[in-house]
Design an enzyme around this catalytic site. Structure first.
Site, mmCIF file in Angstrom:
data_model
loop_
_atom_site.group_PDB
_atom_site.id
_atom_site.type_symbol
_atom_site.label_atom_id
_atom_site.label_comp_id
_atom_site.label_asym_id
_atom_site.label_seq_id
_atom_site.Cartn_x
_atom_site.Cartn_y
_atom_site.Cartn_z
ATOM 1 N N HIS A 109 0.766 -1.176 -0.080
ATOM 2 C CA HIS A 109 -0.091 -0.040 0.153
ATOM 3 C C HIS A 109 0.934 1.340 0.037
ATOM 4 O O HIS A 109 0.615 2.440 -0.511
ATOM 5 C CB HIS A 109 -0.961 -0.125 1.275
ATOM 6 C CG HIS A 109 -2.051 -1.211 1.154
ATOM 7 N ND1 HIS A 109 -2.456 -1.545 2.567
ATOM 8 C CD2 HIS A 109 -1.920 -2.217 0.330
ATOM 9 C CE1 HIS A 109 -3.255 -2.662 2.212
ATOM 10 N NE2 HIS A 109 -2.913 -3.153 0.945
ATOM 11 N N HIS A 291 -9.025 -1.860 -5.094
ATOM 12 C CA HIS A 291 -8.118 -2.360 -4.169
ATOM 13 C C HIS A 291 -7.176 -3.364 -4.778
ATOM 14 O O HIS A 291 -5.910 -3.228 -4.562
ATOM 15 C CB HIS A 291 -8.391 -2.935 -2.797
ATOM 16 C CG HIS A 291 -7.392 -3.236 -2.014
ATOM 17 N ND1 HIS A 291 -6.893 -2.175 -1.135
ATOM 18 C CD2 HIS A 291 -6.450 -4.333 -1.476
ATOM 19 C CE1 HIS A 291 -5.876 -2.668 -0.297
ATOM 20 N NE2 HIS A 291 -5.729 -3.780 -0.803
ATOM 21 N N HIS A 318 -0.895 -11.141 -5.532
ATOM 22 C CA HIS A 318 0.479 -10.534 -5.294
ATOM 23 C C HIS A 318 1.285 -11.422 -5.839
ATOM 24 O O HIS A 318 2.678 -11.392 -6.232
ATOM 25 C CB HIS A 318 0.639 -10.657 -3.556
ATOM 26 C CG HIS A 318 0.036 -9.494 -2.993
ATOM 27 N ND1 HIS A 318 0.382 -8.072 -3.391
ATOM 28 C CD2 HIS A 318 -0.866 -9.211 -1.933
ATOM 29 C CE1 HIS A 318 -0.375 -7.368 -2.616
ATOM 30 N NE2 HIS A 318 -1.139 -8.056 -1.803
ATOM 31 N N HIS A 395 33.888 1.127 -50.149
ATOM 32 C CA HIS A 395 33.549 0.604 -48.627
ATOM 33 C C HIS A 395 32.446 -0.107 -48.406
ATOM 34 O O HIS A 395 31.561 0.131 -47.835
ATOM 35 C CB HIS A 395 33.782 1.628 -47.406
ATOM 36 C CG HIS A 395 33.997 1.223 -46.196
ATOM 37 N ND1 HIS A 395 33.358 0.631 -45.273
ATOM 38 C CD2 HIS A 395 35.214 1.167 -45.587
ATOM 39 C CE1 HIS A 395 34.051 0.466 -44.010
ATOM 40 N NE2 HIS A 395 35.237 0.706 -44.202
#
Length: 492
Positions: A109, A291, A318, A395
């Site tokens: 949080h 949340h 989580h 080149h």
């Protein structure tokens, strides 16, 4: 003054109104890119959700490039834990970071508040093994950040720009997180539970500026069926109806509900009445989904760099949040230096004619075609490599390759345009090499390639001497880099 001088490059090409508009845009752009820290320290006090301990956590300003670090001031030696995804050791009921024997839980949080409020550098000191749960949301962190203020620092804000879809899925749980290209950081979270109260919900945050009003007050939530196992596991000793939404969706016996109420030190409820047990009503009908979105931000903060991309999360938690954050950190390590964004359809800030007015180089040695971006200490320029380049004749005839020395010359011309920002009447000055160091050629440059140069000042220009570091890209690939020193000399 640096931003104002940058606008001198357009003096001959734009009228007064457009010049003033560019001045405003550059000031805004540079402000967005600078790192930020707190304007002062603040402390918060409360119970730990899992330990029930009385805890104090203090948030302090930190220097540039410090990141988020957590210091356990109650332990011997006051060890510091870097808040990054690899240091997460547990995600069962929150995000837990550790270094050695020192650990700290329930950090998400606070991390969400710091990240959403644009704080890049902060030292967090805590006198116990977790942050206080407070009211179960981020709002108190946000209010205190607003109270002490935010200070802009000098170092650039190092965004990682998402340029392609990145995805992580957990087939066992049905959870997934996808991140897509976007001009800013934004999130959509979708949740689903076997519950009549929050069966399916979603929440979206399109602008981090809305976090304080739209997300920060969303509280954590728990089902009654989960509480008893958590208590038996020795967790949520500090949990109560003031710091979580408690959802009672499946009837249990009055005796068992009374026992849970006693463990939580709350009044007894009628076991026949299902619903939310909190006395404080929901802030929003989809507060649980909001949340979950808050938790995602807190876990993404452990990536260690601000992100420009849009996250779409399905059934997040989580565990998958941390796995995705670790995947993002691996992705960042593979592309530590990102190519600037280049849209060939956009009008350049300087075209080839304007460049010719500033630099003395002419065919075949004018090697910058246009400038697409200028900041206070950097420039982004483009060189289109075609088969008609004179040097390809020798080149090499059978395998045309752009000479490395000309790649360095093109990069130096871009750097010359950058340092001319520091002088009045830039058309009357030239830049010359003094030194070239740490040159690396990583891939051949051939006809058909578009070289994109990003050159940055390593230090302020002093006595007409400037040191710069540059990268050359073809697409997303670094093909060359170098450090060089140049001198600004006034033309006779």
């Amino acid at each position: 003054m640096a931003s104002l001088k940058a606008c001198q490059l357009w003096r001959c090409s734009f009228g007064l109104t457009k010049r003033l508009l560019y001045i405003d845009l550059i000031y805004i752009y540079i402000d967005m890119l600078r790192q930020k820290t707190l304007g002062g320290s603040f402390s918060l006090f409360g119970k730990g959700l899992h330990t029930g301990l009385n805890l104090t956590v203090t948030f302090n300003p930190a220097p540039e490039n410090h990141g988020y670090k957590i210091q356990r001031i109650d332990l011997e030696g006051e060890p510091i834990i870097e808040a990054i995804a690899e240091n997460v050791i547990d995600t069962s009921r929150g995000t837990v970071v550790a270094k050695g024997e020192a650990r700290c839980s329930t950090i998400e949080h606070a991390m969400a508040a710091l990240y959403a409020m644009g704080i890049d550098n902060c030292l967090i000191q805590v006198n116990g093994p977790e942050f206080p749960i407070l009211d179960g949301s981020s709002i108190l962190y946000v209010e205190n950040i607003q109270r002490v203020g935010i200070v802009e620092q000098n170092a650039p804000k190092d965004f990682y720009v998402i340029k392609k879809k990145i995805e992580f899925r957990d087939e066992a749980t049905g959870s997934s997180i996808i991140i897509l290209p976007d001009e800013q950081f934004s999130i959509t979270a979708m949740i689903s539970f076997e519950s009549q109260f929050i069966n399916s919900q979603f929440a979206t945050l399109d602008h981090m500026e809305d976090f304080a009003n739209e997300i920060a007050s969303a509280r954590t939530f728990v089902f009654v069926r989960e509480i008893e196992p958590l208590l038996k596991a020795g967790l949520i000793k500090g949990g109560d109806l003031d710091n979580a939404i408690v959802i009672y969706e499946t009837q249990i016996s009055q005796e068992n509900l009374d026992k849970l109420a006693d463990n939580l030190n709350v009044e007894h409820r009628d076991a026949t009445k299902l619903g939310y047990l909190n006395s404080r009503p929901l802030v929003w009908r989809n507060e649980p989904a909001r949340h979950k979105l808050l938790d995602i931000i807190g876990d993404m903060a452990l990536i260690g760099r601000p992100i420009k991309g849009r996250i779409i999360a399905t059934r997040p938690g989580h565990t998958i949040n941390n796995k995705f954050a670790r995947q993002m950190r691996r992705e960042i390590r593979k592309h530590e230096i990102q190519a600037p964004n280049y849209d060939p359809c956009e009008e350049p800030l300087m075209d080839v004619n304007r460049i010719r007015e500033l630099l003395p180089h002419r065919y075949p040695m004018q090697l910058v075609d246009k400038v697409i971006e200028v900041g206070s200490n950097y420039i982004v320029a483009v060189k289109n490599v075609t088969g008609n380049e004179e040097f390809f004749q020798g080149h090499f005839p059978g395998e045309p390759v752009m000479p490395g020395v000309l790649q360095i010359e093109a990069m130096a011309q871009a750097g010359g345009l950058l340092v001319l920002n520091s002088v009045e009447e830039p058309e009357r000055w030239s830049t010359y090499f003094l030194r070239i160091d740490n040159v690396k050629f990583r891939k051949k440059v051939v006809p058909g390639d578009t070289l994109l140069f990003k050159v940055e000042l390593l230090a302020p220009i002093r006595h007409g001497i400037s040191s710069m570091h540059g990268f050359a890209f073809v697409g997303e690939t670094i093909v060359m880099e170098a450090t060089f020193t140049a001198q600004i000399v006034k033309n006779k």
